[in-house]
Design an enzyme around this catalytic site. Structure first.
Site, PDB file in Angstrom:
ATOM      1  N   ALA A  77       0.816  -1.220   0.000  1.00 20.41           N
ATOM      2  CA  ALA A  77       0.000   0.000   0.000  1.00 20.41           C
ATOM      3  C   ALA A  77       0.846   1.266   0.000  1.00 20.41           C
ATOM      4  CB  ALA A  77      -0.949  -0.006   1.201  1.00 20.41           C
ATOM      5  N   THR A  78       2.025   1.218   0.625  1.00 17.40           N
ATOM      6  CA  THR A  78       2.890   2.410   0.621  1.00 17.40           C
ATOM      7  C   THR A  78       3.275   2.789  -0.795  1.00 17.40           C
ATOM      8  OG1 THR A  78       3.753   2.064   2.844  1.00 17.40           O
ATOM      9  CG2 THR A  78       5.139   3.325   1.340  1.00 17.40           C
ATOM     10  N   GLN A 184      -6.806  -1.019   5.114  1.00 15.23           N
ATOM     11  CA  GLN A 184      -7.485  -1.616   6.265  1.00 15.23           C
ATOM     12  C   GLN A 184      -8.926  -2.011   5.960  1.00 15.23           C
ATOM     13  OE1 GLN A 184      -6.187  -2.247   9.274  1.00 15.23           O
ATOM     14  NE2 GLN A 184      -4.244  -1.165   9.181  1.00 15.23           N
ATOM     15  N   SER A 204      -3.247  -3.644   0.253  1.00 16.59           N
ATOM     16  CA  SER A 204      -2.087  -4.402   0.741  1.00 16.59           C
ATOM     17  C   SER A 204      -2.535  -5.807   1.084  1.00 16.59           C
ATOM     18  CB  SER A 204      -1.491  -3.720   1.980  1.00 16.59           C
ATOM     19  OG  SER A 204      -0.401  -4.466   2.481  1.00 16.59           O
ATOM     20  N   ALA A 205      -1.701  -6.805   0.818  1.00 20.10           N
ATOM     21  CA  ALA A 205      -2.063  -8.201   1.108  1.00 20.10           C
ATOM     22  C   ALA A 205      -1.905  -8.543   2.577  1.00 20.10           C
ATOM     23  CB  ALA A 205      -1.217  -9.145   0.263  1.00 20.10           C
ATOM     24  N   HIS A 206      -0.917  -7.966   3.256  1.00 23.26           N
ATOM     25  CA  HIS A 206      -0.601  -8.451   4.590  1.00 23.26           C
ATOM     26  C   HIS A 206      -1.574  -7.968   5.666  1.00 23.26           C
ATOM     27  CE1 HIS A 206       1.373  -5.095   6.920  1.00 23.26           C
ATOM     28  NE2 HIS A 206       1.443  -4.559   5.711  1.00 23.26           N
ATOM     29  N   CYS A 328       4.252   2.516  12.185  1.00 25.90           N
ATOM     30  CA  CYS A 328       5.197   3.538  11.710  1.00 25.90           C
ATOM     31  C   CYS A 328       5.611   4.467  12.843  1.00 25.90           C
ATOM     32  CB  CYS A 328       4.563   4.333  10.576  1.00 25.90           C
ATOM     33  SG  CYS A 328       4.230   3.362   9.102  1.00 25.90           S
TER      34      CYS A 328
END
Length: 385
Positions: A77-78, A184, A204-206, A328
């Site tokens: 996602a970043t 999310q 994002s996958a994680h 973060c």
């Protein structure tokens, strides 16, 4: 003798990879599997790998009700956020106005700061008392030179929901583009990009029981012609993101999205019940309150402010794996910028904890967590006497 592992309540930071996803990923690793380079179109190994990548693209697209060709693979996602914001900004000859909020993930806020250095004007909206960015607040902040609006669907620290569908209609009527950070959101709320006015969406996958290091960006028709690549070297992903595709991770992400479910399904209802049990147990303890809206939120994430004098979130860490802020901010030991934007002072922000539930959370774990909180809060209060 090893001490037992703490109970895991940090699903908002990352999720364990589902065993079914691991098995699927293994079919793309090793010399007896479909390990080929998806870009190697001249032989069967590459063709087989390409077929698996495209199947995963369809799985992700199906989950969000988009077309497969609108999905661009990234490293997470970043990178998707960076590609969306910088990639659109570079389409314009002159710098414009970016509208976002003070609640966003650092992947958006830091990218916005980079655009400021390139001459863009950035407005960072403050939330209301419930930690929500309201559509009318966005409408009032739109300017003639607003090119792009970037807001997250589900806040990663508060669990609060942004009405991005309503905001999207306002942004589209204004003539700007809407980017939504949905890292999310998958499996927690309805995403229907066939009818929601969203131009770019990051995934994002994680966060959804898939592997780390893989993500995607949805690029809608209004953004398609404008988006400029940020990674060059081979013209992969229709020229939008160069680099050899990590087929095992992509296959893992596709299957994780397929398994993610929908709001209202059995798993979602189970988590709602667990969340209610957790809320009631923790809010019955002295000096506790919820940060952010208690109603406009997903059940998976609770941000709890603990006003008991002497309370230190670190006292929970041997028994409970949870966060006092996002991963973060935790790495830099800084107070949560989200809670500060909500109006909390630094002491209140540092006395808050994020508790997030997930697929493997159980009723017994929730009850154990409530017991640990009660003991730690009680011990902190007694220590002052």
């Amino acid at each position: 003798m090893n001490s037992p592992s703490p109970l895991y309540f940090d699903y908002a930071a990352t999720t364990p990879v589902d065993d079914r996803v691991i098995e699927m990923m293994l079919t793309c690793l090793g010399r007896h599997s479909e390990f080929g380079n998806p870009a190697s179109s001249g032989h069967a190994y590459g063709s087989a790998a390409r077929a698996r990548v495209e199947q995963a693209r369809h799985q992700v697209a199906s989950r969000i009700k988009a077309a497969a060709e609108q999905i661009v693979w990234t490293s997470g996602a970043t990178e998707s956020n960076n590609l969306a914001l910088k990639g659109i900004a570079e389409a314009f000859a002159q710098p414009g106005h970016l509208l976002t909020s003070a609640l966003e993930h650092k992947a958006v806020l830091d990218t916005a700061a980079q655009l400021e250095q390139r001459g863009w004007t950035v407005t960072r909206l403050l939330p209301d008392a419930d930690g929500l960015v309201q559509p009318e607040t966005v409408r009032a902040a739109l300017r003639a030179d607003t090119r792009l609006v970037s807001l997250m669907a589900v806040n990663n620290e508060l669990g609060t929901l942004t009405d991005f569908a309503a905001i999207g209609e306002l942004v589209r009527a204004h003539g700007a583009l809407l980017h939504v950070d949905a890292a999310q959101a998958v499996g927690k709320l309805e995403i229907d990009l066939g009818r929601q006015a969203v131009d770019l969406m990051s995934f994002s996958a994680h966060k959804v029981y898939g592997p780390k290091g893989i993500g995607a960006l949805y690029v809608g028709p209004r953004a398609q012609a404008l988006l400029r690549a940020q990674m060059h070297g081979g013209g992969h992903e229709r020229g939008m993101r160069s680099g050899t595709l990590a087929s095992h991770q992509i296959v893992g992400m596709g299957y994780a999205f397929e398994l993610s479910g929908e709001p209202g399904d059995t798993e979602h209802r189970r988590l709602q019940q667990l969340s209610q049990r957790l809320h009631e147990g923790l809010l019955a303890l002295p000096g506790t309150a919820v940060n952010g809206s208690i109603r406009q939120r997903v059940p998976h994430t609770l941000n709890l402010r603990i006003a008991a004098a002497g309370f230190n979130p670190g006292a929970l860490s041997t028994e409970l794996a949870l966060s006092s802020t996002s991963a973060c901010n935790s790495a830099s030991n800084a107070a949560s910028h989200v809670l500060l934007a909500l109006g909390l002072d630094e002491q209140a922000a540092r006395s808050s904890v994020r508790i997030s539930l997930g697929r493997y959370s159980s009723e017994a774990e929730v009850d154990a967590a409530i017991t640990v909180f009660a003991r730690v809060i009680g011990a902190a209060s007694k220590a002052l006497w």
